[in-house]
Design an enzyme around this catalytic site. Structure first.
Site, PDB file in Angstrom:
ATOM      1  N   ARG A 121       0.826  -1.087  -0.045  1.00 44.25           N
ATOM      2  CA  ARG A 121       0.119   0.217   0.079  1.00 44.25           C
ATOM      3  C   ARG A 121       1.018   1.388  -0.039  1.00 44.25           C
ATOM      4  O   ARG A 121       1.581   1.480   0.837  1.00 44.25           O
ATOM      5  CB  ARG A 121      -0.723  -0.019   1.231  1.00 44.25           C
ATOM      6  CG  ARG A 121      -1.875   1.216   1.377  1.00 44.25           C
ATOM      7  CD  ARG A 121      -2.698   0.948   2.776  1.00 44.25           C
ATOM      8  NE  ARG A 121      -3.582   2.204   2.956  1.00 44.25           N
ATOM      9  CZ  ARG A 121      -4.901   2.213   2.660  1.00 44.25           C
ATOM     10  NH1 ARG A 121      -5.405   1.233   1.685  1.00 44.25           N
ATOM     11  NH2 ARG A 121      -5.490   3.180   2.924  1.00 44.25           N
ATOM     12  N   HIS A 148      -7.070   0.801  -7.041  1.00 47.69           N
ATOM     13  CA  HIS A 148      -7.309   0.096  -5.635  1.00 47.69           C
ATOM     14  C   HIS A 148      -7.993  -0.965  -6.064  1.00 47.69           C
ATOM     15  O   HIS A 148      -9.244  -1.163  -5.696  1.00 47.69           O
ATOM     16  CB  HIS A 148      -8.221   1.128  -4.840  1.00 47.69           C
ATOM     17  CG  HIS A 148      -8.136   0.743  -3.549  1.00 47.69           C
ATOM     18  ND1 HIS A 148      -7.691  -0.501  -2.872  1.00 47.69           N
ATOM     19  CD2 HIS A 148      -8.601   1.554  -2.342  1.00 47.69           C
ATOM     20  CE1 HIS A 148      -7.808  -0.356  -1.421  1.00 47.69           C
ATOM     21  NE2 HIS A 148      -8.581   0.628  -1.339  1.00 47.69           N
ATOM     22  N   GLN A 151     -10.329  -3.111  -3.601  1.00 48.63           N
ATOM     23  CA  GLN A 151     -11.557  -2.590  -3.067  1.00 48.63           C
ATOM     24  C   GLN A 151     -12.557  -2.773  -4.300  1.00 48.63           C
ATOM     25  O   GLN A 151     -13.590  -2.996  -3.876  1.00 48.63           O
ATOM     26  CB  GLN A 151     -11.459  -1.073  -3.055  1.00 48.63           C
ATOM     27  CG  GLN A 151     -12.608   0.027  -2.347  1.00 48.63           C
ATOM     28  CD  GLN A 151     -13.180  -0.650  -1.267  1.00 48.63           C
ATOM     29  OE1 GLN A 151     -12.297  -0.525  -0.374  1.00 48.63           O
ATOM     30  NE2 GLN A 151     -14.485  -1.007  -1.058  1.00 48.63           N
ATOM     31  N   ASP A 243     -16.872   8.548  -2.670  1.00 46.03           N
ATOM     32  CA  ASP A 243     -15.763   8.510  -1.789  1.00 46.03           C
ATOM     33  C   ASP A 243     -15.447   9.826  -1.186  1.00 46.03           C
ATOM     34  O   ASP A 243     -16.134  10.690  -1.412  1.00 46.03           O
ATOM     35  CB  ASP A 243     -14.557   7.849  -2.551  1.00 46.03           C
ATOM     36  CG  ASP A 243     -13.360   7.691  -1.956  1.00 46.03           C
ATOM     37  OD1 ASP A 243     -13.513   7.639  -0.689  1.00 46.03           O
ATOM     38  OD2 ASP A 243     -12.219   7.289  -2.559  1.00 46.03           O
ATOM     39  N   CYS A 283     -16.540   3.559   0.229  1.00 42.04           N
ATOM     40  CA  CYS A 283     -15.316   2.606   0.571  1.00 42.04           C
ATOM     41  C   CYS A 283     -14.657   2.719   1.827  1.00 42.04           C
ATOM     42  O   CYS A 283     -13.996   1.808   2.452  1.00 42.04           O
ATOM     43  CB  CYS A 283     -14.157   2.905  -0.631  1.00 42.04           C
ATOM     44  SG  CYS A 283     -13.550   4.356  -0.555  1.00 42.04           S
ATOM     45  N   ARG A 311     -14.053  -6.651   1.965  1.00 40.00           N
ATOM     46  CA  ARG A 311     -12.759  -6.680   1.806  1.00 40.00           C
ATOM     47  C   ARG A 311     -12.002  -8.014   2.254  1.00 40.00           C
ATOM     48  O   ARG A 311     -10.893  -8.430   1.428  1.00 40.00           O
ATOM     49  CB  ARG A 311     -11.847  -5.606   2.524  1.00 40.00           C
ATOM     50  CG  ARG A 311     -12.519  -3.984   1.895  1.00 40.00           C
ATOM     51  CD  ARG A 311     -11.556  -3.942   0.493  1.00 40.00           C
ATOM     52  NE  ARG A 311     -10.160  -3.896   0.417  1.00 40.00           N
ATOM     53  CZ  ARG A 311      -9.457  -3.063   1.115  1.00 40.00           C
ATOM     54  NH1 ARG A 311     -10.093  -1.890   1.350  1.00 40.00           N
ATOM     55  NH2 ARG A 311      -8.036  -3.030   1.101  1.00 40.00           N
TER      56      ARG A 311
END
Length: 324
Positions: A121, A148, A151, A243, A283, A311
């Site tokens: 990450r 991502h 996700q 988001d 998310c 997730r």
């Protein structure tokens, strides 16, 4: 004695032999592989709910490099590896030799001798690509500034669980054309979904990724609409997704972004244009009363915590596929 269930008790889905190595963007898998991966995630979730043990990664280690703060990514990968029988090893990027200038290629080659896979990450997507180019083990993108993919996989699993299908489902993404949007549209385009993305001028998705998504949509019978009008995007939508307006790394732009995104809040007025049985997705983490009002994210249409839970299961499907 009670029989311990394995995936053999769920014959419709088994981990599949994949010809690829890394999961970096979200569009590495074919349509059929994506569908298989999502079904695997759902079955792994059911095994966990049934209290059944499934450990195909026993003896395996996942190195987890974090250059950015995390709640969901760290916990879901670490718990996921544990449930699959392996070990997730947390590696703070600032404490590695990477933080002192060691070439990414050297780190990739060394870690390939120690662990069975790497989740990273980080900031620039080029870091992940260089790591993958020099590693002999699978690299999983846990988030970069551009993509991502984990996700997006969890998002698709959530939509499939709540809507019972993906083909033809109308998804409205409202807000910043960021990494979450990029991976979501790339994956959704392969699955026959109707994708609408509404962003303020100047905050559109990356042009190259938009062109790639349109090509995938044309090939797979999906629809892609990009617009600056959130009402147009939301009209008749089955899914409304948003988001934060200010992602990590853009904090200095916060005031500018608050002004630019003022008309893009998901609120009671906007959602009235959607299908009456719409689902709201985010998310997380969320800033209530900025990109979404509390009555929406905490209301009956919200599936954000199912999405967050997934997730764990979606990433378990990825790890079971890449690391076995």
């Amino acid at each position: 004695m009670e029989t311990v269930k394995t995936l053999a008790h769920y014959p419709s889905v088994q981990p599949f032999k994949w010809s690829g190595k890394d999961f970096l963007r979200g569009d590495e898998f074919s349509k059929e592989e994506l569908e298989h991966l999502l079904q695997l995630a759902i079955h792994l979730k059911q095994l966990q709910k049934d209290g059944q043990v499934y450990q195909p990664l026993k003896g395996k280690t996942l190195g987890m490099i974090f250059d950015k703060a995390s709640t969901r990514t760290r916990v879901s990968f670490e718990v996921g590896m544990y449930q699959l029988g392996g070990i997730g090893m947390y590696l703070n990027g600032k404490e590695l030799q990477l933080g002192r200038g060691e070439p990414i290629s050297d780190t990739a080659k060394v870690l390939s001798r120690y662990v069975d896979g790497i989740m990273i990450r980080t900031h620039a997507h080029s870091i992940v690509e260089e790591l993958a180019a020099h590693a002999s083990i699978p690299i999983i993108n846990g988030l970069t500034d551009l993509f991502h993919p984990c996700q997006a996989l969890a998002d698709l699993q959530t939509i499939l669980e709540h809507k019972g299908k993906l083909k033809g489902v109308k998804v409205a993404y409202i807000g910043d054309g960021n990494n979450v949007a990029h991976s979501l549209v790339l994956s959704a385009a392969k699955l026959g979904m109707d994708i609408r993305v509404a962003t303020p001028a100047g905050y559109e998705m990356n042009e190259t990724i938009t062109r790639q998504t349109q090509a995938l949509a044309d090939a797979h019978g999906s629809k892609l609409l990009t617009t600056t009008d959130p009402e147009l995007a939301v009209y008749g939508a089955d899914i409304i997704y948003t988001d934060v307006w200010t992602s990590m790394g853009f904090e200095e732009e916060n005031e500018i972004r608050l002004n630019a995104f003022a008309g893009y809040q998901v609120n009671e007025k906007l959602v009235k244009l959607a299908h009456k049985d719409y689902s709201f997705m985010h998310c997380l983490p969320a800033h209530r009363d900025e990109e979404v009002t509390g009555e929406i994210i905490d209301g009956p249409h919200s599936v954000v915590f199912d999405q967050a839970e997934n997730r764990l299961h979606a990433q378990k499907a990825v790890m079971a596929t890449l690391l076995t």
